[in-house]
Design a protein around this motif. Sequence first.
Motif, PDB file in Angstrom:
ATOM      1  N   PRO A  27       0.828  -1.211   0.000  1.00  0.00           N
ATOM      2  CA  PRO A  27       0.000   0.000   0.000  1.00  0.00           C
ATOM      3  C   PRO A  27       0.857   1.254   0.000  1.00  0.00           C
ATOM      4  O   PRO A  27       1.884   1.320   0.669  1.00  0.00           O
ATOM      5  N   GLN A  28       0.460   2.239  -0.772  1.00  0.00           N
ATOM      6  CA  GLN A  28       1.152   3.520  -0.848  1.00  0.00           C
ATOM      7  C   GLN A  28       0.220   4.598  -0.298  1.00  0.00           C
ATOM      8  O   GLN A  28      -0.679   5.072  -1.004  1.00  0.00           O
ATOM      9  N   PRO A  29       0.414   4.977   0.964  1.00  0.00           N
ATOM     10  CA  PRO A  29      -0.481   5.976   1.540  1.00  0.00           C
ATOM     11  C   PRO A  29      -0.274   7.341   0.888  1.00  0.00           C
ATOM     12  O   PRO A  29       0.811   7.676   0.429  1.00  0.00           O
ATOM     13  N   THR A  30      -1.351   8.110   0.855  1.00  0.00           N
ATOM     14  CA  THR A  30      -1.264   9.458   0.301  1.00  0.00           C
ATOM     15  C   THR A  30      -1.242  10.466   1.444  1.00  0.00           C
ATOM     16  O   THR A  30      -1.717  10.202   2.543  1.00  0.00           O
ATOM     17  N   SER A  31      -0.689  11.621   1.161  1.00  0.00           N
ATOM     18  CA  SER A  31      -0.601  12.680   2.170  1.00  0.00           C
ATOM     19  C   SER A  31      -1.913  13.453   2.200  1.00  0.00           C
ATOM     20  O   SER A  31      -2.393  13.922   1.165  1.00  0.00           O
ATOM     21  N   ASN A  32      -2.497  13.569   3.386  1.00  0.00           N
ATOM     22  CA  ASN A  32      -3.735  14.311   3.534  1.00  0.00           C
ATOM     23  C   ASN A  32      -3.537  15.583   4.355  1.00  0.00           C
ATOM     24  O   ASN A  32      -4.505  16.162   4.830  1.00  0.00           O
ATOM     25  N   ALA A  33      -2.287  15.989   4.556  1.00  0.00           N
ATOM     26  CA  ALA A  33      -2.016  17.178   5.360  1.00  0.00           C
ATOM     27  C   ALA A  33      -2.386  18.436   4.579  1.00  0.00           C
ATOM     28  O   ALA A  33      -2.220  18.498   3.362  1.00  0.00           O
ATOM     29  N   PRO A  34      -2.883  19.452   5.264  1.00  0.00           N
ATOM     30  CA  PRO A  34      -3.201  20.712   4.584  1.00  0.00           C
ATOM     31  C   PRO A  34      -1.941  21.373   4.041  1.00  0.00           C
ATOM     32  O   PRO A  34      -0.864  21.252   4.615  1.00  0.00           O
ATOM     33  N   SER A  35      -2.099  22.072   2.929  1.00  0.00           N
ATOM     34  CA  SER A  35      -0.932  22.695   2.293  1.00  0.00           C
ATOM     35  C   SER A  35      -0.309  23.780   3.168  1.00  0.00           C
ATOM     36  O   SER A  35       0.910  23.982   3.130  1.00  0.00           O
ATOM     37  N   GLU A  36      -1.118  24.492   3.962  1.00  0.00           N
ATOM     38  CA  GLU A  36      -0.548  25.515   4.856  1.00  0.00           C
ATOM     39  C   GLU A  36       0.370  24.871   5.892  1.00  0.00           C
ATOM     40  O   GLU A  36       1.433  25.401   6.215  1.00  0.00           O
ATOM     41  N   LEU A  37      -0.052  23.725   6.402  1.00  0.00           N
ATOM     42  CA  LEU A  37       0.756  23.028   7.409  1.00  0.00           C
ATOM     43  C   LEU A  37       2.058  22.510   6.801  1.00  0.00           C
ATOM     44  O   LEU A  37       3.123  22.674   7.390  1.00  0.00           O
ATOM     45  N   THR A  38       1.968  21.904   5.636  1.00  0.00           N
ATOM     46  CA  THR A  38       3.180  21.353   5.027  1.00  0.00           C
ATOM     47  C   THR A  38       4.172  22.446   4.660  1.00  0.00           C
ATOM     48  O   THR A  38       5.376  22.261   4.812  1.00  0.00           O
TER      49      THR A  38
END
Length: 104
Positions: A27-38
């Motif tokens: 499995p390849q998880p995707t990033s769900n973090a908000p762009s402001e946080l990243t």
Amino acid sequence: MSVLLEATHFLAAAVPNPATGGTGDVPQPTSNAPSELTSKVNLVLGILAWAGTAAGVCGVLVTGAMMAISVKRGESSEHMSRLGMVLGGCVLVATAGPLVKFVF
């Protein structure tokens, strides 16, 4: 020793083998973090990387100065071990980012 072999056999049997018909999908998880946080986290990590590099350069300069002063005084000291520790820290700071990117 036999417990280690049994555990290895168990783990090897649990891994699907594509050659024998197993899927072997990882499995390849995707990033769900908000762009402001990243963007803020990347900014902080960039500042920390520059601070670590600057600390490493300062450490090498201070160690070199201490070596020069002790040679002028005629003292023998263990500055090479200190220099090795500073350079080891520099390598750690330089490889931290790529290692984290590789793992995550």
